[in-house]
Design an enzyme around this catalytic site. Structure first.
Site, PDB file in Angstrom:
ATOM      1  N   HIS A 114      28.549  47.041  35.379  1.00 49.27           N
ATOM      2  CA  HIS A 114      29.791  46.478  34.850  1.00 49.27           C
ATOM      3  C   HIS A 114      30.893  47.530  34.724  1.00 49.27           C
ATOM      4  O   HIS A 114      31.984  47.234  34.246  1.00 49.27           O
ATOM      5  CB  HIS A 114      29.503  45.830  33.484  1.00 49.27           C
ATOM      6  CG  HIS A 114      30.545  44.874  33.013  1.00 49.27           C
ATOM      7  ND1 HIS A 114      31.210  45.032  31.821  1.00 49.27           N
ATOM      8  CD2 HIS A 114      31.044  43.739  33.579  1.00 49.27           C
ATOM      9  CE1 HIS A 114      32.065  44.047  31.660  1.00 49.27           C
ATOM     10  NE2 HIS A 114      31.995  43.244  32.706  1.00 49.27           N
ATOM     11  N   LYS A 116      33.958  50.127  35.483  1.00 51.31           N
ATOM     12  CA  LYS A 116      35.168  50.197  36.317  1.00 51.31           C
ATOM     13  C   LYS A 116      35.630  51.639  36.249  1.00 51.31           C
ATOM     14  O   LYS A 116      36.322  52.040  35.308  1.00 51.31           O
ATOM     15  CB  LYS A 116      36.264  49.261  35.823  1.00 51.31           C
ATOM     16  CG  LYS A 116      35.923  47.774  35.939  1.00 51.31           C
ATOM     17  CD  LYS A 116      35.248  47.248  34.719  1.00 51.31           C
ATOM     18  CE  LYS A 116      34.957  45.762  34.858  1.00 51.31           C
ATOM     19  NZ  LYS A 116      34.196  45.251  33.710  1.00 51.31           N
ATOM     20  N   ASP A 121      38.804  63.470  44.093  1.00 54.58           N
ATOM     21  CA  ASP A 121      38.880  64.920  44.294  1.00 54.58           C
ATOM     22  C   ASP A 121      38.471  65.704  43.049  1.00 54.58           C
ATOM     23  O   ASP A 121      38.892  66.854  42.877  1.00 54.58           O
ATOM     24  CB  ASP A 121      40.294  65.337  44.725  1.00 54.58           C
ATOM     25  CG  ASP A 121      40.554  65.028  46.189  1.00 54.58           C
ATOM     26  OD1 ASP A 121      39.593  64.736  46.916  1.00 54.58           O
ATOM     27  OD2 ASP A 121      41.735  65.073  46.605  1.00 54.58           O
ATOM     28  N   HIS A 294      41.199  40.318  28.575  1.00 58.88           N
ATOM     29  CA  HIS A 294      40.083  40.991  29.239  1.00 58.88           C
ATOM     30  C   HIS A 294      39.874  42.396  28.691  1.00 58.88           C
ATOM     31  O   HIS A 294      39.018  43.139  29.154  1.00 58.88           O
ATOM     32  CB  HIS A 294      40.321  41.047  30.753  1.00 58.88           C
ATOM     33  CG  HIS A 294      39.091  41.324  31.548  1.00 58.88           C
ATOM     34  ND1 HIS A 294      38.846  42.537  32.173  1.00 58.88           N
ATOM     35  CD2 HIS A 294      38.014  40.544  31.807  1.00 58.88           C
ATOM     36  CE1 HIS A 294      37.680  42.474  32.786  1.00 58.88           C
ATOM     37  NE2 HIS A 294      37.150  41.288  32.584  1.00 58.88           N
ATOM     38  N   LYS A 296      38.869  45.667  26.385  1.00 60.06           N
ATOM     39  CA  LYS A 296      37.731  46.144  25.600  1.00 60.06           C
ATOM     40  C   LYS A 296      38.164  47.470  24.965  1.00 60.06           C
ATOM     41  O   LYS A 296      37.799  48.550  25.431  1.00 60.06           O
ATOM     42  CB  LYS A 296      36.502  46.368  26.481  1.00 60.06           C
ATOM     43  CG  LYS A 296      36.088  45.124  27.312  1.00 60.06           C
ATOM     44  CD  LYS A 296      36.581  45.226  28.711  1.00 60.06           C
ATOM     45  CE  LYS A 296      35.944  44.246  29.672  1.00 60.06           C
ATOM     46  NZ  LYS A 296      35.951  42.863  29.311  1.00 60.06           N
ATOM     47  N   ASP A 301      41.917  53.945  12.240  1.00 61.25           N
ATOM     48  CA  ASP A 301      42.623  54.935  11.411  1.00 61.25           C
ATOM     49  C   ASP A 301      43.720  55.673  12.172  1.00 61.25           C
ATOM     50  O   ASP A 301      44.048  56.833  11.855  1.00 61.25           O
ATOM     51  CB  ASP A 301      41.631  55.941  10.806  1.00 61.25           C
ATOM     52  CG  ASP A 301      40.828  55.338   9.659  1.00 61.25           C
ATOM     53  OD1 ASP A 301      41.188  54.236   9.206  1.00 61.25           O
ATOM     54  OD2 ASP A 301      39.850  55.966   9.229  1.00 61.25           O
TER      55      ASP A 301
END
Length: 390
Positions: A114, A116, A121, A294, A296, A301
């Site tokens: 899952h 991404k 380089d 979508h 996450k 604080d």
């Protein structure tokens, strides 16, 4: 024991949605000289997918070593003829746990890749929640999905490069592609690029099973003033829920920005089953309704922040391979917090005990049936998350 550590002196830049992410990713690919690693759950062959595909093939044709890792479920519709063209251009492409028409319903099929993640380089990395997919064009004419990614430069690249190469090695060996595993053509220099302190958090099924969850719990348990979490698929276990409720009871202002558009009905209603209990503890809940949420991410604080691929649900915290970055930096946290507070104020609907559409008897029954169906499915599949109780 925590299996992650912070690196100092990084430069971490927040990217909002695909409109900011894809031009940066394509430009970095076009500038590559030596090596590209790209991992994605979904790779759609739409307008955006074709642009990124073309950039990767151009890089391979000028001699850059290009390693593309796709998930076998999330990217199962990616055209096989295009993969052949990628291979002919000189790219190396692997599928993590391929799906087949007659695949049996085995438990391991839920262990998806899952992440991404891209590293180019060994100098520039991208991590976040954004798949390779065009959100500008959709049948419902919604604005693009609300999501984030980060660009990273600096010493943290040593951890990211190692993680990308390690996963590629595992999948290559599983596909009997030993010849596709080579010593690193380039390594991160480790030179300082900024002033930000950051750590890479991954979740796998071996040494890093709970790293992301533990990082969240540590930050929540130490929070003094404010917790803001935006998460697309939110179905925490008892330990996570209790940490949030305890924080609210000791005076911490806790806000949750959750999915307001129904994308997966069962998950959506299972999450709503938790609302009454969370609201009763003093936690504020908002449903994002301008488009699909979508993201996450979290800010705690106004100093601790995380951006990545991991939802707060059984799939991400128990099964999938995930990658998040934690940043301890006031300036970065302030940027992310401002974006989230704007979304809460202008693009979301507050959930209250008086929200009739959520707390009607009909919805109450649907929500709890959905919640228990999710728990039952976990048990049937052998992943009965014992603390997944509100």
């Amino acid at each position: 024991m925590r299996n992650f550590h912070f690196a100092e002196n990084n430069q971490v830049t927040l990217l909002h949605n695909g409109a900011e992410y894809f031009p940066e990713l394509e430009a970095a690919i076009d500038k590559a000289h030596t090596e590209i690693h790209l991992e994605t759950y979904i790779f759609e062959y739409d307008a955006i997918g074709q642009k990124i595909t073309d950039a990767l093939k151009r890089a391979a044709q000028r001699g850059v070593a290009v390693f593309l890792l796709l998930d076998g479920f999330g990217s199962q519709d990616f055209p096989r003829e295009e993969i052949q063209r990628m291979l002919q251009a000189g790219m190396k492409v692997l599928i993590f746990r391929p799906e087949y028409i007659f695949s049996k319903p085995r438990r391991y099929r839920l262990r998806r890749m899952h992440r991404k993640l891209a590293i180019i380089d060994a100098q520039t990395a991208f991590i976040g929640g954004i798949n390779i997919i065009d959100d500008e064009h959709n049948p419902e004419n919604l604005t693009p999905r609300f999501d984030y990614a980060v660009i990273i430069r600096g010493p943290l690249l040593m951890q990211i490069h190692k993680a990308a190469r390690h996963l590629w090695l595992i999948v290559a060996w599983a596909h009997f592609k030993k010849r596709w595993v080579h010593p690193a053509a380039i390594k991160p220099s480790g030179e300082p690029c900024g002033k930000q302190k950051a750590a890479l958090l991954i979740r796998d099924n071996w040494r890093h099973r709970h790293d992301i969850e533990h990082a969240y719990l540590d930050a929540i348990n130490q929070a003094h003033s404010e917790i803001i979490i935006a998460n697309a698929y939110f179905l925490p276990g008892r330990k996570f829920s209790n940490a949030l409720k305890n924080a609210a009871r000791r005076g911490v202002h806790v806000e949750l920005l959750l999915q307001g558009k129904i994308e997966y009905r069962l998950q959506y209603h299972a999450t709503q089953a938790l609302y009454e209990n969370l609201l009763g503890a003093g936690i504020k809940i908002y449903e994002y309704n301008r488009s699909y949420l979508h993201a996450k991410v979290a800010v705690i604080d106004q100093h601790w922040a995380t951006v990545g691929s991991s939802n707060i649900d059984p799939f991400s915290l128990l099964l999938a391979r995930e990658a998040n970055v934690v940043i301890e930096d006031h300036e970065f946290a302030a940027t992310l917090r401002t974006s989230l507070k704007t979304a809460i104020a202008q693009q979301s609907i507050p959930v209250t005990p008086a929200s009739k559409s959520i707390f009607s008897w009909r919805n109450y029954i649907v929500n709890w049936l959905s919640f228990h169906i999710v728990r039952m499915m976990q048990g049937i599949l052998g992943y009965d998350w014992h603390d997944n109780t509100p």
